[in-house]
Each structure stands twice: as C-alpha cells, then as structure tokens.
Design a protein around this motif. Sequence first.
Motif, PDB file in Angstrom:
ATOM      1  N   GLY B 274       0.772  -1.297  -0.004  1.00 45.71           N
ATOM      2  CA  GLY B 274       0.042   0.182  -0.104  1.00 45.71           C
ATOM      3  C   GLY B 274       0.858   1.298  -0.116  1.00 45.71           C
ATOM      4  O   GLY B 274       0.495   2.523  -0.442  1.00 45.71           O
ATOM      5  N   GLY B 275       1.871   0.883   0.409  1.00 49.05           N
ATOM      6  CA  GLY B 275       2.984   2.344   0.476  1.00 49.05           C
ATOM      7  C   GLY B 275       3.911   2.699  -0.675  1.00 49.05           C
ATOM      8  O   GLY B 275       4.270   3.498  -0.740  1.00 49.05           O
ATOM      9  N   GLN B 276       3.753   1.701  -1.621  1.00 51.51           N
ATOM     10  CA  GLN B 276       4.715   1.575  -2.614  1.00 51.51           C
ATOM     11  C   GLN B 276       4.544   2.972  -3.509  1.00 51.51           C
ATOM     12  O   GLN B 276       5.435   3.721  -3.985  1.00 51.51           O
ATOM     13  N   ALA B 277       3.286   3.307  -3.814  1.00 54.61           N
ATOM     14  CA  ALA B 277       2.882   4.353  -4.518  1.00 54.61           C
ATOM     15  C   ALA B 277       3.329   5.845  -3.821  1.00 54.61           C
ATOM     16  O   ALA B 277       3.869   6.633  -4.885  1.00 54.61           O
ATOM     17  N   SER B 278       3.223   5.784  -2.710  1.00 51.58           N
ATOM     18  CA  SER B 278       3.753   6.998  -1.828  1.00 51.58           C
ATOM     19  C   SER B 278       5.189   7.119  -2.263  1.00 51.58           C
ATOM     20  O   SER B 278       5.693   8.190  -2.295  1.00 51.58           O
ATOM     21  N   ILE B 279       5.734   5.785  -1.972  1.00 46.73           N
ATOM     22  CA  ILE B 279       7.214   5.917  -1.905  1.00 46.73           C
ATOM     23  C   ILE B 279       7.753   6.432  -3.306  1.00 46.73           C
ATOM     24  O   ILE B 279       8.664   7.380  -3.371  1.00 46.73           O
ATOM     25  N   ASP B 280       7.137   6.064  -4.295  1.00 45.35           N
ATOM     26  CA  ASP B 280       7.349   6.476  -5.897  1.00 45.35           C
ATOM     27  C   ASP B 280       7.096   8.107  -5.701  1.00 45.35           C
ATOM     28  O   ASP B 280       8.061   8.772  -6.454  1.00 45.35           O
ATOM     29  N   ARG B 281       6.167   8.473  -5.439  1.00 48.12           N
ATOM     30  CA  ARG B 281       6.013   9.821  -5.459  1.00 48.12           C
ATOM     31  C   ARG B 281       6.933  10.683  -4.544  1.00 48.12           C
ATOM     32  O   ARG B 281       7.509  11.914  -5.095  1.00 48.12           O
ATOM     33  N   LEU B 282       7.299  10.272  -3.299  1.00 44.07           N
ATOM     34  CA  LEU B 282       8.276  11.041  -2.504  1.00 44.07           C
ATOM     35  C   LEU B 282       9.510  11.101  -3.197  1.00 44.07           C
ATOM     36  O   LEU B 282      10.072  11.941  -3.408  1.00 44.07           O
ATOM     37  N   ARG B 283       9.924   9.905  -3.918  1.00 46.30           N
ATOM     38  CA  ARG B 283      11.061   9.775  -4.550  1.00 46.30           C
ATOM     39  C   ARG B 283      11.081  10.703  -5.980  1.00 46.30           C
ATOM     40  O   ARG B 283      12.057  11.596  -6.137  1.00 46.30           O
ATOM     41  N   ALA B 284       9.939  10.828  -6.251  1.00 44.75           N
ATOM     42  CA  ALA B 284       9.912  11.726  -7.430  1.00 44.75           C
ATOM     43  C   ALA B 284      10.093  13.100  -7.155  1.00 44.75           C
ATOM     44  O   ALA B 284      10.679  14.102  -8.055  1.00 44.75           O
ATOM     45  N   GLU B 285       9.470  13.362  -5.873  1.00 42.43           N
ATOM     46  CA  GLU B 285       9.720  15.025  -5.506  1.00 42.43           C
ATOM     47  C   GLU B 285      11.315  14.946  -4.801  1.00 42.43           C
ATOM     48  O   GLU B 285      11.286  16.098  -4.301  1.00 42.43           O
ATOM     49  N   GLY B 286      11.938  14.026  -5.009  1.00 40.70           N
ATOM     50  CA  GLY B 286      13.384  14.078  -4.516  1.00 40.70           C
ATOM     51  C   GLY B 286      13.519  14.085  -2.944  1.00 40.70           C
ATOM     52  O   GLY B 286      14.571  14.577  -2.623  1.00 40.70           O
ATOM     53  N   ARG B 287      12.731  13.627  -2.455  1.00 43.08           N
ATOM     54  CA  ARG B 287      12.736  13.612  -0.959  1.00 43.08           C
ATOM     55  C   ARG B 287      13.824  12.479  -0.489  1.00 43.08           C
ATOM     56  O   ARG B 287      13.464  11.084  -1.220  1.00 43.08           O
ATOM     57  N   THR B 288      14.145  12.722   0.607  1.00 43.34           N
ATOM     58  CA  THR B 288      15.215  11.547   0.958  1.00 43.34           C
ATOM     59  C   THR B 288      14.586  10.434   1.988  1.00 43.34           C
ATOM     60  O   THR B 288      13.738  11.002   3.133  1.00 43.34           O
ATOM     61  N   ILE B 289      14.464   9.382   1.851  1.00 41.59           N
ATOM     62  CA  ILE B 289      13.488   8.347   2.495  1.00 41.59           C
ATOM     63  C   ILE B 289      14.643   7.647   3.654  1.00 41.59           C
ATOM     64  O   ILE B 289      15.526   6.994   3.015  1.00 41.59           O
TER      65      ILE B 289
END
Lengths: 363, 326
Positions: B274-289
């Motif tokens: 369920g979190g994979q889409a959010s991770i993609d979006r965060l990464r696309a925004e250049g955020r550090t996970i």
Amino acid sequence: MIQTMALFVAAYRELNARKLFWLSLGLSVVVVGIFGMFGIDQTGISVWPFGWSFDSPFFNSNVISPESFYKLMFMNLGVKAWLGLFATALALISTAGIIPDLVSAGSIDMMLAKPLSRARLFLTKYLTGLLFTALQVTVFALASFLVIGLRGRVWEPSLFLAVPYVVVIYSYLYCVCALVGLLTRSTIAALIVTAIFWLLLLGVHSGESLINYGTIASSLEVSAIEAELAKAQADADEDPETVAELTEELASQRSSDATWHSVHWWVFAAKTVLPKAIESLNMLERQLVVDARLRGGLGADAEARDETGGEIFGHGRVERAKFIEALRADENSRGVWWVLVTSLVFEGVVLSIATVLFCRRDF
Amino acid sequence: MALAVDLSDVEKTYGGRVRALRGVSVQVNEGEVFGFLGPNGAGKSTLVKIMMTVARATKLSGTILGAPVGHKPTLARVGYLPEHHRFPKYLTGRQVVEFFGALAGMERAARKRRASHLLDMVRMEDWADRKVGTYSKGMQQRVGLAASLVNDPRLIVLDEPTDGVDPVGRREIRDMLIQMRNEGRTVFLNSHLLSEVEQVCNRVAILVQGRVVAQGTIDELTAASRRFEIAIEGEPPAWWEPLGRVTRERAPGQGLDAAPSASRLVLLRTEANGGQASIDRLRAEGRTILFAATVRESLEDLFIRAVADPTTGVVSAPGATIGGVS
Ligand SMILES: Nc1ncnc2c1ncn2[C@@H]1O[C@H](COP(=O)(O)OP(=O)(O)O)[C@@H](O)[C@H]1O
Ligand SMILES: [Mg+2]
C-alpha cells in the motif's frame, strides 16, 4: 508406596536437620545408662563406677531382689517420669514443627501438585511424627531391656509394651498439636496449645479423681447412716430423738450425696470425651505389673498404706477398707474399653477435622 | 489439534470477597508454548493453582491433558513450578529433585538418572550436592525447573520462572523453554515479562482483573495494528494529509534537544504494498527516505492497550476487585 517412603525419608531428613531429635534420643540412652550405674547388693545401694555405696536397711538385695530393683526403677523413673513426662515433652518439641512446616514452607504447592491425595499427604506426615516418637521409645525400651537383663539378670521382653502405649498416649497430644499447627502454621503456637491441653488433661484427671473419691465416700456414708438408722428403728429401746437425728442426718447426707453425684457426672462426662493420658499410662503400669511382675516381692505396700487411720472426706462412718474396695471396683469398671476407645475416638475426631481442613484449604 | 489445557468459565473468589477470577476461559494446544500474561494481581497464579489442585475454584469446568481438573493421577504427567517456592534448606539440590520424582511415583533408579540429567541441563551439576540453603535465588530457580521436569511431564506449568534470575540466567531459561517445546512438551508460562514471552510463545492470553481480555497468537492479536510507515527528511508533503497520520521526529543521531527535522508518515493500511505508490511519489519529489517498513504493535503495546481502560486510557490499579459485583 514410593511416595510414602519418600515422605518418610523427607521427614527423617527434616528431623535429622533438627538436632533436637538426636538430643532427645541421646538423653533417653543416658537416662537408662544412669539406671544401670546403680547396683544393689546385700548391704545397700552402690553407684558404679565411682564405688560409692549407701548402706540401707530397706534397699538391699535381701529385701529387694536386683530384678525387682531394676524393674521398680524402670517403672517409676523410666516409664512414669521419663517416658510419661520428659520424653513426651521432648518428642513434642522435636515433632511439633512437622505440620506447620508442611503448610508454611514454600514447597507445599509443588507437593500438592503431585499425584497423591491431600488426605494421604497429611496423614502420612502425621504418622511420621508418631513414627519418630516410636523410635525414641523403642531405643529407650531396648536400653532398659539390656540394663535390666545385664544388671538384674532377668530378660523381660514385655518392657517393649511401653512402645505402643507411649506412642498411643503421645498421639492423644500430637493430634491436637497437628490441628493447631495446621490452623496457625506456627510451631510455637502448636506447642503452647498442646502444653495447655496437656495441663487440662492433668487437671481434669486430678479433679475427677478427687471428686470421685468424694462421691464414693459420700455414697458409703449414706449407706452407713441408712444401716445405722435401720438398726435404731428396729431397736425398741432406742431413744426416738436419736432416730429423729439420724433421719435428719440421712436427709442432709442424701442431698449432699446428690450434689456430689451431679458434679461428678459432669466432670466424668468431660473426662469421657477427652483422651485419658494418665489412665493409659496407669494401664501400662498395671500390664507391666502383671506381665513382668514388676512389683516382685513388694505386694505389701498396698496394705501398708491402708493402716493409716482417720476420716475420709470428713465422713467418720466410712471404713477405710470398704472405701478402698469401692475405689478398686470403680477403677476396674473403667476398663480398657473406656480408657483406650474413648481416647482414640477423641483422637479420630480431631484428626478428621484436621484432615478435612487440610483437604479444603487453598494454598 | 488436541488441547492440553481446556478451561472454561473458571471463577475464584477468595474468602467470599476477593474476586480473583471472573469467568476465565483458556485453551492451550498440545506442543505449544502458551504465555499467560497480566499485571500483578490479575489472577494468573490463582488460575495455575486451580489447575494444579493447589487451590479450589469457586466454579470450574475443563480438562487438563484430557482429564478433568482435579484428577490426581493425571498430575503424574504434569510438571509445576510455583512462584515464590522455597525448598527445605537442609536438602541438597539433588535430593530436592529426587524427592519430587518420588512423589510423582518414579522408581528409584529412574529418578536418580533423570535428576542427574536435569541438574546438568540447568547447569547446576557443580552445586547439586550442596545444601539449598547456600543457593542464590537464581540457583534455586534452576533447581526448581529441574524438579518440575523430573517426571518427564507432557505439560509443564511455570509461574514466573525468571523471577529473581539475572539476564544471563533468563536467556538460559528461555532457551530451556524452547528446548521443552522441541521435545514436544506443552509449556504454560505465567509471566509479566513481555519480551521473553514474545520470543518464545506461540500463543498468549492476557488476563486483567480476573478476565481474559485477549487470547490468540501474537500475530492475530496485533494484526489490527498493522501499518506501513515511511520516515523522510524534512517537512511532510501537503498531499499526505488525506492518506494517513504524520508525526514529526528528530532524525537519527540528533541530540535530544534538537528540533525535529524528520517526519514519519503512517499509512493505516494492512497491505504491505500500500505504501509503494507513496514511496514513488516521494522519490519523484526528490525527498530522502530514511526508513520504510510494515510495522506492527509490539506485545508491550498490545499489553498496555489491553490493561488500559479503552475509554479513559487509564491503566487499572493492580489487584483483584474486592467485594461488590463489577
Ligand atoms: N490466598 C489468598 N487469599 C486472598 N486473596 C488472594 C489469595 N491469593 C491471591 N489473592 C488475591 O487474588 C488476586 C490474584 O492474585 P494472583 O493470582 O496471585 O495474581 P497474579 O499471579 O496474577 O499476580 C490478588 O488480588 C490477590 O491479592
Ligand atoms: Mg503470580
């Protein structure tokens, strides 16, 4: 069987850890050893190995055979004083802790969670207490047997009768000790209550004896007055005033006799319910007298006592010989059944109460 | 699977006033390690004592190893280590173990052999022939464990076995529990030490004030709390708000007084992807996970939640209800 053995072994280890057990066993042997030190010869008493000797016109082997001398010592000092009092007290002190320790020590949970019934656990523990008392008395009887045999030159196996008797007498006290120990979980409390109970038994015994004497004497007095009155009435020459006096005296004696009897009834009832420790000990004595002929040539002492005159409980008319005869008859009417069975019933009841409490308790 | 312990509706009132158990039902499968948890005074020991015939239930129905509770012969196949046990000081550890073997009806040779083996297992071989009076608390506990195992029980019931034992000893006891399970025994473990229960128990029940409030595998009990968490550096994105919760926190390695510089985004969804889409979006925004994982409640959280009042969140005071009906 395995479980019972394990409980016995555990009890042995427990008593072994308590030095008191060995102390009282040792004391038993010492007491008998002291008996053995006394010797009797033609001139009097001697004490081995010190070589002391006391000349005595009464205690010498011409008057008392060495056999009777040792038996007398065994009976009077050994059984009555030592077994009846000191050894019983020591046995109580060394075994009083068995039940309180069982219910307060931290391993009762684990024992209850084993495949053996609570009643069996409790009664086995109770039995171990008696068993160790039996052991002590046996050692004492054995030592006495040897001393009387070696010094008195007579082998008297009936001395071992002391073992069952003393154990039974001890069990009257021990059941109370076990019940109190179970209820309070305290050895000290169990000991104190048992001691009080013992005193109570002694008190009831002495009280009953005394009141019994009074009652018997009073009954005899009534019959004596009745006889005298009958004689006076039959005699035409008798002063009518004497007859009137006697009638009055008879009436007052009868009413006091009724009081004696009703008081005695209550005391006797109390005594019937309670265990009869002293009578049981007296029974042992009588048994030993019969079986082991412990009185030997001393049968005369009973008659000797009768010669002293005087009034009996203020009753001038009662003849001493008749009084003693009546007492004997009364004593004999209280047979083995009354003494032992009622005592054992008491013990059974106390023990059942304790067992039921033990079985129902949450630990 | 057969039930080693099957109790239903057990009630116990001490002295007519203290309601220690108020209708407890517990099922333990054969061959599992069962954790019976609860705060002090919840009634754990009381239940165990009833099972072991040490205390009498006010109301009870149920079986142990297929026999009704209170059936004494069955106890030959049960081992029990009570809490706060004390063995007679004058006995040696070996004598204690052999004594309980004998009480369970074992033959002399068998119990001697078994005692030696168990004393080695609990690492008391050097002390076995010394008096219990000289033992430390931990050593007494080890001897107690050996004594409770002496009759080779199918079911072993341990009441706070690690009480008073140092951390090394605790770990050893935990390993022994696992070994017992591997040998096919059923273990019923009373404890309030959650970490050890979590590590060895298949199933648990949580007892609060004489009632079972939760029972099942730790997985089952914590399933409802399953969630996906993502920790990122900096402020949370505005678009996250409808998706889940946010907590601000300090990045790893920062001191306690530093201002929070990271965010934890919590997705209350049970599916792991369920979190994979959010991770993609965060990464696309250049955020550090910093971290992303499926997380579930710990046993401790579960426990606290169970013990606390659901409406007020107040953790109940220890002990049973006294008097009254509630
Ligand atoms: N023998 C007893 N008499 C009266 N109350 C008791 C007794 N044993 C336990 N209790 C009470 O029952 C409650 C449960 O105790 P217990 O089963 O020992 O709890 P736990 O083992 O969960 O800490 C407690 O409130 C305790 O005070
Ligand atoms: Mg407890």
